[in-house]
Design a protein around this motif. Structure first.
Motif, short mmCIF file in Angstrom:
data_model
loop_
_atom_site.label_atom_id
_atom_site.label_comp_id
_atom_site.label_asym_id
_atom_site.label_seq_id
_atom_site.Cartn_x
_atom_site.Cartn_y
_atom_site.Cartn_z
N GLU A 190 46.49 40.38 42.63
CA GLU A 190 47.34 41.47 42.08
C GLU A 190 46.57 42.51 41.16
O GLU A 190 46.91 43.50 40.64
CB GLU A 190 48.49 41.02 41.29
CG GLU A 190 48.26 40.20 39.91
CD GLU A 190 47.60 38.81 40.09
OE1 GLU A 190 47.41 38.11 39.06
OE2 GLU A 190 47.54 38.57 41.19
N HIS A 191 45.39 42.02 40.96
CA HIS A 191 44.35 42.99 39.97
C HIS A 191 43.54 43.88 40.66
O HIS A 191 42.80 44.83 39.93
CB HIS A 191 43.49 42.02 39.09
CG HIS A 191 44.17 41.25 37.97
ND1 HIS A 191 44.17 41.60 36.52
CD2 HIS A 191 45.22 40.07 38.43
CE1 HIS A 191 44.88 40.41 36.19
NE2 HIS A 191 45.31 39.64 36.99
N PHE A 192 43.71 43.84 41.97
CA PHE A 192 43.03 44.85 43.20
C PHE A 192 43.55 46.09 42.93
O PHE A 192 45.01 46.43 42.67
CB PHE A 192 43.29 44.55 44.40
CG PHE A 192 42.61 45.49 45.50
CD1 PHE A 192 41.32 45.72 45.60
CD2 PHE A 192 43.75 46.08 46.32
CE1 PHE A 192 40.78 46.63 46.54
CE2 PHE A 192 43.08 47.06 47.33
CZ PHE A 192 42.01 47.46 47.17
N LEU A 193 42.78 47.30 42.66
CA LEU A 193 43.20 48.62 42.44
C LEU A 193 42.83 49.43 43.67
O LEU A 193 43.84 50.23 44.27
CB LEU A 193 42.73 49.22 41.06
CG LEU A 193 42.99 50.54 40.78
CD1 LEU A 193 44.51 50.27 40.29
CD2 LEU A 193 42.13 51.12 39.67
N ILE A 209 33.05 50.18 47.83
CA ILE A 209 33.03 49.78 46.30
C ILE A 209 34.60 49.41 46.07
O ILE A 209 35.45 50.03 46.47
CB ILE A 209 32.92 50.97 45.49
CG1 ILE A 209 31.65 51.63 45.81
CG2 ILE A 209 32.99 50.71 43.94
CD1 ILE A 209 31.36 52.86 45.27
N LEU A 210 34.46 47.98 45.76
CA LEU A 210 35.87 47.30 45.55
C LEU A 210 36.19 47.71 43.92
O LEU A 210 35.38 47.34 43.04
CB LEU A 210 35.84 45.80 45.87
CG LEU A 210 35.49 45.54 47.43
CD1 LEU A 210 35.41 44.18 47.49
CD2 LEU A 210 36.76 45.99 48.10
N VAL A 211 37.26 47.68 43.67
CA VAL A 211 37.92 48.11 42.17
C VAL A 211 38.78 47.34 41.80
O VAL A 211 40.16 47.24 42.37
CB VAL A 211 38.28 49.59 41.98
CG1 VAL A 211 38.52 50.06 40.59
CG2 VAL A 211 37.25 50.76 42.65
N TYR A 212 38.63 46.42 40.67
CA TYR A 212 39.67 45.65 40.32
C TYR A 212 39.74 45.77 38.79
O TYR A 212 38.77 46.27 38.04
CB TYR A 212 39.24 44.16 40.27
CG TYR A 212 39.55 43.49 41.51
CD1 TYR A 212 40.43 42.48 41.77
CD2 TYR A 212 38.92 43.97 42.68
CE1 TYR A 212 40.64 42.06 43.19
CE2 TYR A 212 38.87 43.41 44.28
CZ TYR A 212 39.99 42.57 44.25
OH TYR A 212 40.31 42.08 45.53
N VAL A 213 40.98 45.72 38.34
CA VAL A 213 41.28 45.64 36.84
C VAL A 213 41.69 44.42 36.00
O VAL A 213 42.25 43.51 36.68
CB VAL A 213 42.29 46.96 36.63
CG1 VAL A 213 41.83 48.04 36.99
CG2 VAL A 213 43.62 46.44 37.19
N LYS A 214 41.49 44.41 34.70
CA LYS A 214 41.84 43.24 33.89
C LYS A 214 43.19 43.15 33.89
O LYS A 214 43.66 42.10 33.94
CB LYS A 214 41.04 43.53 32.56
CG LYS A 214 41.03 42.19 31.71
CD LYS A 214 40.14 41.27 32.26
CE LYS A 214 39.84 40.16 31.17
NZ LYS A 214 39.02 40.39 30.07
N ASP A 215 43.95 44.16 33.73
CA ASP A 215 45.32 43.87 33.49
C ASP A 215 45.87 45.00 34.45
O ASP A 215 45.96 46.50 34.37
CB ASP A 215 45.67 44.21 31.97
CG ASP A 215 47.16 44.22 31.90
OD1 ASP A 215 48.01 44.18 32.79
OD2 ASP A 215 47.79 44.16 30.60
#
Length: 293
Positions: free
Chosen positions: A135-138, A162-168
């Motif tokens: 669920e942290h995948f952006l 480029i894979l982008v993930y967020v902390k929250d």
């Protein structure tokens, strides 16, 4: 004789270029120190990678300690991937603990950009689902370019991912209005005002490689264009924020961050890379080498 630890990072130090093994250096940095982390690790093209044992990742309450893709644990995910492609095991051991450190070091509203080519990106996506949580995948960003030779045996490969993930996923920083706009591909289809202003980039970034004869070129083999890193820094950090690259190479993240008023830490184990960064960034950063510790 006792070995000195990595350089201290207290959020008040000057920008830092650091030579050393990234896991050793990162251990000295405080949790949640960085608004944005960019990783451009070596692609798994048959080279031998350093073997590192897996590490645990602290997760928000209720998310579990080592649960990821499909509710499976790290070990289960790795076993499944190994059954599919046993050449991936070494790369997992190399990359997974570094992604765990990225999770630890990202601020509460922070963002990770992981830059890979087509050989590993599908595996890395599953790995990031395990480390960060699906669920942290952006975003999946495609960097498309048009330069170099073209095979006639298949569609020529002219992109990286480029894979982008967020902390929250409920509370991350993203400022689309700060990003440099780009020309419309069909300006005649929009108003003259819109054509002058340009459009916001999508998840497909058309951007040339570093020109072999351009002023930006440093001679470092894996150098990425400043325009790519500039876009990430603009979108995912504020002026004054700290950003981090622990496979820093030629130091492009540091250059983009310095121009945009961000503070940066660039780490690389190669003395050659550190020399390139030292020349490129000049007085913008303090250089820390093993002999300084």
């Amino acid at each position: 004789m006792e070995t000195a630890g990595p350089p201290a990072f207290d959020g008040e130090s000057p920008n830092l270029i650091c030579q050393g093994e990234n896991l050793e250096v990162l251990a000295g940095f405080a949790d949640e120190s960085f608004a944005m982390i960019y990783l451009d690790p070596p692609f798994n093209t048959g080279r031998v990678q350093q073997q590192i044992s897996s590490t645990s990742v602290r997760r928000p309450a209720g998310e579990g300690s080592r649960i990821g893709f499909g509710g499976r644990s790290y070990d289960t995910v790795r076993t499944l991937l190994h059954a599919y492609d046993d050449t991936f095991t070494d790369y997992w051991d190399f990359l997974e603990p570094r992604l765990a450190e990225a999770w630890r070091l990202l601020s509460a509203t922070g963002t990770l950009y992981l830059h890979l080519d087509y050989r590993e990106v599908h595996y890395a996506k599953v790995m990031l689902d395990a480390v960060f949580g699906r669920e942290h995948f952006l975003n999946e960003i495609i960097w498309a370019y048009d330069y170099g030779g073209r095979t006639k045996k298949r569609w020529p490969t002219k992109h990286q991912t480029i894979l982008v993930y967020v902390k929250d996923p409920q509370n991350y920083y993203f400022d689309a209005e700060s990003v440099d706009r780009e020309p419309y591909m069909a300006p005649g289809l929009v108003t003259e005002e819109k054509a002058r202003r340009g459009k916001l980039p999508t998840d497909v970034w058309w951007h040339t490689i570093v020109s072999p004869t351009g002023l930006e070129k440093t001679g470092y083999p894996s150098q990425k264009p400043k325009g790519l890193l500039r876009r990430m820094v603009q979108a995912s950090s504020r002026p004054g924020d700290w950003v981090l690259d622990f496979f820093a190479g030629s130091g492009t993240l540091g250059v983009a961050a310095d121009e945009l008023g961000r503070r940066f830490v660039c780490i690389d184990s190669s003395p050659h890379a550190v020399d390139v960064m030292r020349r490129r960034l000049g007085d913008a950063a303090r250089v820390d080498t093993p002999g300084d510790r």
